[in-house]
Design a protein around this motif. Structure first.
Motif, PDB file in Angstrom:
ATOM      1  N   ASP A  10       0.845  -1.195   0.000  1.00 44.42           N
ATOM      2  CA  ASP A  10       0.000   0.000   0.000  1.00 44.42           C
ATOM      3  C   ASP A  10       0.881   1.246   0.000  1.00 44.42           C
ATOM      4  O   ASP A  10       1.637   1.496   0.940  1.00 44.42           O
ATOM      5  CB  ASP A  10      -0.904  -0.008   1.237  1.00 44.42           C
ATOM      6  N   LEU A  11       0.764   2.043  -1.067  1.00 42.27           N
ATOM      7  CA  LEU A  11       1.591   3.242  -1.224  1.00 42.27           C
ATOM      8  C   LEU A  11       0.776   4.520  -1.093  1.00 42.27           C
ATOM      9  O   LEU A  11       1.225   5.589  -1.485  1.00 42.27           O
ATOM     10  CB  LEU A  11       2.297   3.203  -2.587  1.00 42.27           C
ATOM     11  N   GLY A  12      -0.442   4.402  -0.554  1.00 41.42           N
ATOM     12  CA  GLY A  12      -1.295   5.577  -0.384  1.00 41.42           C
ATOM     13  C   GLY A  12      -2.240   5.750  -1.557  1.00 41.42           C
ATOM     14  O   GLY A  12      -3.300   5.135  -1.614  1.00 41.42           O
ATOM     15  N   ASN A  13      -1.874   6.596  -2.521  1.00 36.27           N
ATOM     16  CA  ASN A  13      -2.727   6.832  -3.690  1.00 36.27           C
ATOM     17  C   ASN A  13      -2.692   5.680  -4.690  1.00 36.27           C
ATOM     18  O   ASN A  13      -3.517   5.610  -5.591  1.00 36.27           O
ATOM     19  CB  ASN A  13      -2.326   8.123  -4.399  1.00 36.27           C
ATOM     20  N   GLN A  62      -5.604   4.124  -6.320  1.00 36.02           N
ATOM     21  CA  GLN A  62      -6.511   3.916  -5.187  1.00 36.02           C
ATOM     22  C   GLN A  62      -7.269   5.221  -4.910  1.00 36.02           C
ATOM     23  O   GLN A  62      -6.754   6.129  -4.274  1.00 36.02           O
ATOM     24  CB  GLN A  62      -5.698   3.480  -3.959  1.00 36.02           C
TER      25      GLN A  62
END
Length: 242
Positions: A37-40, A74
């Motif tokens: 998970d890298l945020g965006n 995301q």
């Protein structure tokens, strides 16, 4: 999935009214997670179910068959339990996309590590349950093709490994290949995957005793004797007895 997406040269863009990516929560967990998970964005192993909606109703569920790491945008997500083929009620992180959204990068990076990861998933009994048994070999081959990797063995060897890893749900000592071979109408999702350790544990007393975790292996072997379970005989076992 060409009727659902088009490429703008950089990204796959959603043409459908609305869709959801059902990413099992266990993809995010463990020592070697299948999601970063890298945020965006997220990097995810691209084998999971995608639901397509019309007027707010689910009209079709498709398997995304990109067995390598892919970069997904995301926008919006929520935690929800989804009834997935082969997995049943599964806690998922649900990614939401609307028509016109740039869903994912229209490219994958060739990396031998992705092929190694797939091999580790198979030996650990962790291939996603949303893959039907009849498609497992195709998914494994595609993983190698996408990453320009060849393990130097024939397709038959890959088939033997998969046949050993897929077990019958009601009896892990038996291969699922036998069940679906006798009854082609059986659901290709009606299996359970076993790790190398579990295969040794349930195959026979001899193979169990040659593996680690002696306590559980002795227990499973005693249960075989008590229940008079038919066991596979190892060629090495025959030699030792001679």
């Amino acid at each position: 999935m060409s009727k659902y997406f088009h490429s703008d040269g950089l990204y796959l863009v959603l043409d459908w009214e609305y869709c959801e990516f059902f990413i099992p929560q266990y993809y995010y967990e463990g020592a070697s997670p299948l999601v970063e998970d890298l945020g965006n964005t997220i990097n995810a192993f691209g084998v999971f179910n995608v639901g397509f909606y019309t007027n707010g109703k689910l009209v079709e569920t498709k398997l995304l068959n990109l067995p390598t790491m892919i970069r997904i945008n995301q926008y919006d997500s929520e935690k929800r339990t989804i009834d997935l083929p082969g997995l049943g009620s599964t806690p998922c992180n649900v990614l939401k996309f609307y028509k016109g959204n740039k869903v994912m990068e229209d490219a994958t990076i060739e990396d031998a590590a992705n092929a190694t990861m797939m091999l580790m998933m198979i030996t650990r009994g962790k291939i996603p349950g949303s893959v039907p048994y009849t498609k497992a070999l195709d998914v494994w081959r595609k993983n190698q093709e996408m990453n320009k990797v060849h393990f130097g063995v024939s397709s038959l060897v890959l088939e033997i490994i998969l046949a050993a890893a897929y077990r019958q749900k009601d009896d892990l000592s038996k291969k699922f290949a036998y069940a679906i071979g006798k009854n082609p109408d059986i659901s290709p999702f009606d299996y359970i995957m076993a790790s190398i350790r579990q295969i040794c544990q349930y195959s026979s007393t001899y193979t169990a005793m040659t593996f680690e975790d002696m306590n559980s292996m002795i227990t499973s072997s005693l249960n075989k004797a008590r229940n008079k379970t038919e066991e596979a005989v190892s060629p090495i076992e025959k030699i030792i007895k001679m």
